[in-house]
Scaffold this active site. Structure first.
Site, mmCIF file in Angstrom:
data_model
loop_
_atom_site.group_PDB
_atom_site.id
_atom_site.type_symbol
_atom_site.label_atom_id
_atom_site.label_comp_id
_atom_site.label_asym_id
_atom_site.label_seq_id
_atom_site.Cartn_x
_atom_site.Cartn_y
_atom_site.Cartn_z
ATOM 1 N N CYS A 141 -3.641 -7.317 -1.969
ATOM 2 C CA CYS A 141 -2.765 -7.428 -3.138
ATOM 3 C C CYS A 141 -2.055 -6.092 -3.395
ATOM 4 O O CYS A 141 -2.316 -5.092 -2.742
ATOM 5 C CB CYS A 141 -3.585 -7.837 -4.363
ATOM 6 S SG CYS A 141 -4.772 -6.587 -4.874
ATOM 7 N N ALA A 180 -4.303 -3.267 -4.150
ATOM 8 C CA ALA A 180 -4.935 -2.741 -2.930
ATOM 9 C C ALA A 180 -4.000 -1.762 -2.217
ATOM 10 O O ALA A 180 -4.422 -0.701 -1.760
ATOM 11 C CB ALA A 180 -5.313 -3.882 -1.993
ATOM 12 N N ARG A 191 -11.656 2.425 3.928
ATOM 13 C CA ARG A 191 -10.573 3.165 4.584
ATOM 14 C C ARG A 191 -10.925 4.648 4.587
ATOM 15 O O ARG A 191 -10.930 5.299 3.549
ATOM 16 C CB ARG A 191 -9.261 2.946 3.842
ATOM 17 C CG ARG A 191 -8.018 3.525 4.552
ATOM 18 C CD ARG A 191 -6.823 3.168 3.724
ATOM 19 N NE ARG A 191 -5.540 3.449 4.311
ATOM 20 C CZ ARG A 191 -4.717 4.411 3.872
ATOM 21 N NH1 ARG A 191 -5.089 5.203 2.899
ATOM 22 N NH2 ARG A 191 -3.530 4.549 4.407
HETATM 23 FE FE1 CFM Z 1 0.898 2.640 7.209
HETATM 24 FE FE2 CFM Z 1 -0.634 1.105 5.963
HETATM 25 FE FE3 CFM Z 1 -1.532 3.145 7.486
HETATM 26 FE FE4 CFM Z 1 -0.337 1.048 8.630
HETATM 27 FE FE5 CFM Z 1 -2.719 -0.063 8.888
HETATM 28 FE FE6 CFM Z 1 -3.036 -0.087 6.213
HETATM 29 FE FE7 CFM Z 1 -3.964 2.011 7.659
HETATM 30 MO MO1 CFM Z 1 -5.140 -0.336 7.829
HETATM 31 S S1 CFM Z 1 1.007 0.471 7.114
HETATM 32 S S2 CFM Z 1 -0.136 3.067 9.088
HETATM 33 S S3 CFM Z 1 -0.913 -0.328 10.207
HETATM 34 S S4 CFM Z 1 -0.511 3.143 5.619
HETATM 35 S S5 CFM Z 1 -3.247 -1.683 7.603
HETATM 36 S S6 CFM Z 1 -1.636 -0.240 4.547
HETATM 37 S S7 CFM Z 1 -4.846 1.017 5.970
HETATM 38 S S8 CFM Z 1 -4.433 1.059 9.507
HETATM 39 S S9 CFM Z 1 -3.452 4.152 7.639
#
Ligand code: CFM
Length: 473
Positions: free
Chosen positions: A55, A58, A89
């Site tokens: 969401c 999040a 994360r």
């Molecule tokens: Fe950008 Fe992200 Fe990230 Fe991402 Fe991701 Fe993510 Fe991530 Mo998981 S778009 S690069 S591909 S900030 S889904 S919301 S948390 S790996 S550091």
């Protein structure tokens, strides 16, 4: 349209999904006007579809605001919204305070009936008294407190006067937008409006850059920051990996924004360009060619091209023997990547550099520009999926039989149960994965996943796994 489509059996009862799945055809991916990818993205999930999306709260708290290391991170809402505050994360920071405590206004039934503003104010004051070293307070709105109309912004203003530190309220109630992507946007806009430019130090910032859209996942910054510094540029602010709230206030002083995650953080680069004339460049900090290019493009801005070449040469010399070793071990393997968005395109080239081919790429919340980039990078015949559901993931794994699945915790055990080697691309198996040295870690984790002897025990999906040799490197 010259694009073949791919039909998945699991979607017989969910015809809406057809426009979210495509195969790269011989003519590329663009519409007739050449403007954008044809795959439908960033639209609401069909009710009944088992989406894995998050969401807006999040995306705002978990991704953009959460990594700020020295503020009280306070959820204004029921305790359930704060339950997964940390732990999913690993956006690490060099601060003892970071990710240690969970703050929530703990809205209960009577607060919902009579309003939660007083309780919120009390929470902010109490938390800042308990933790006097915190440099500010970030408050995240949730569905319930937005629905009853609590004026969190007003409370934040009042609290700021009482505690004498920045109190920033994020309008990130979960029901806004179609995915966590909207939360990134709210996070960027709020930090820009409330913090950036609120302090204006004197000094020489002519060689300063901001790294935008890196979140220091498993200490990614340690792989690439020293390389930028070795070229002679100074990193002023990180948005938002391992960053202090005071560093966000002065980020407008930098001479250049270097944007890595172009989904979650281009917004602030655009706003800084409009208001402060700060130019920005898009980079990928993963992989040999892309990391080299990131250094070259940054150096070109400051006339440091020669230094960049020296740094690249030096760093490549350190890792190439290891990369060659893994390339031989990984040659010809077929990979399915499913990430939030950018990593699904960031890594296609990196995998190619390791001798592997991406046969399918999916994103949870990508927009047109993400799919455009996937199309540019994936080879013909590559499958693209927007916002996949679990039955689709299973069907792709079952029918396409990739040698490796790169995805997150939600998909890990699906892959294992189906006998598919898996590497966690969100939280990393070991990490860091960014920069040159991180690529060696990534390659090693992939090799371990592929060659684990456990696959020899599988009865349903026979594999021959040679003995693990990665310890030799
Ligand atoms: Fe950008 Fe992200 Fe990230 Fe991402 Fe991701 Fe993510 Fe991530 Mo998981 S778009 S690069 S591909 S900030 S889904 S919301 S948390 S790996 S550091």
């Amino acid at each position: 349209m010259s694009i073949d489509s791919i039909e998945l059996k699991c979607n017989e009862t969910l015809p809406d999904r057809a426009i979210h799945i495509a195969v790269k055809g011989p003519e590329g991916c663009q519409r007739g006007d050449g403007s954008s990818c044809f795959i439908a993205s960033n639209v609401a999930t069909t009710p009944g579809d088992m989406t894995e999306r998050g969401c807006t709260y999040a995306g705002c708290r978990g991704v953009v605001g959460g990594p700020v290391k020295d503020v009280i991170q306070l959820t204004h809402g029921p305790i359930g919204c704060a339950f997964f505050s940390w732990g999913y994360r690993p956006h690490l920071a060099d601060s003892d305070f970071h990710m240690k405590y969970t703050f929530v206004s703990d809205m209960n039934e009577s607060n919902i009936v009579f309003g939660g503003e007083k309780k919120l104010l009390q929470c902010i004051i109490e938390a800042s008294q308990e933790f006097p070293d915190a440099k500010g307070v970030f408050i995240y709105n949730t569905c319930s407190t937005a629905l009853i109309g609590d004026d969190g912004k007003d409370v934040a203003k009042e609290a700021m006067e009482i505690i004498g530190k920045p109190v920033v309220f994020f309008d990130c109630e979960g029901f806004r937008g179609v995915s966590q992507s909207q939360g990134h946007h709210v996070g960027n806009e709020t930090i820009f409006k409330e913090l950036v430019g609120s302090e204006d130090p004197e000094g020489d910032f002519s060689r300063s850059i901001n790294i935008i859209g890196d979140y220091n996942i498993k200490n990614d910054t340690r792989t690439f920051e020293p390389l930028f510094e070795a070229m002679g540029v100074n990193i002023l602010t990180r948005f938002t990996g391992n960053v202090s709230v005071n560093e966000l206030k002065i980020m407008h002083k930098a001479a250049l924004n270097v944007v890595h995650c172009q989904r979650s953080a281009t917004y602030i680069a655009d706003m800084m360009q409009a208001k402060y004339n700060t130019p920005y460049i898009n980079v990928t900090l993963f992989g040999l060619e892309a990391m080299s290019q990131a250094l070259r493009d940054t150096a070109a801005h400051f006339g440091l091209e020669d230094r960049a070449e020296q740094v690249i040469e030096q760093e490549l010399a350190k890792i190439m023997p290891k990369i060659e070793y893994f390339r031989e071990r990984l040659q010809g393997k077929r990979v399915f990547i499913y990430q939030g968005a950018p990593r699904a395109w960031h890594w296609i080239e990196l995998l190619r550099e390791l001798g592997m081919e991406t046969i399918a790429a999916a994103t949870t919340f990508g927009h047109d520009d993400d799919y455009q980039k996937i199309f540019e990078r994936i080879q013909e015949g590559g499958i693209m999926i927007d916002n996949p559901n679990v039955p689709e993931l299973e069907e792709i794994l079952h029918v396409q039989k990739p040698d490796l699945f790169i995805s997150g915790n939600k998909e890990k055990y699906v892959a294992y149960k189906m006998g598919v080697p898996f590497v966690n691309g969100h939280t990393y198996d070991t990490g860091p994965y960014a920069g040159f040295s991180g690529m060696v870690n990534f390659a090693r984790d992939i090799e371990r996943a592929l060659y684990s002897p456990v696959w020899n025990l599988l009865k349903t999906r026979a594999r021959s796994a040679p003995v693990l040799q990665s310890q030799a490197v």
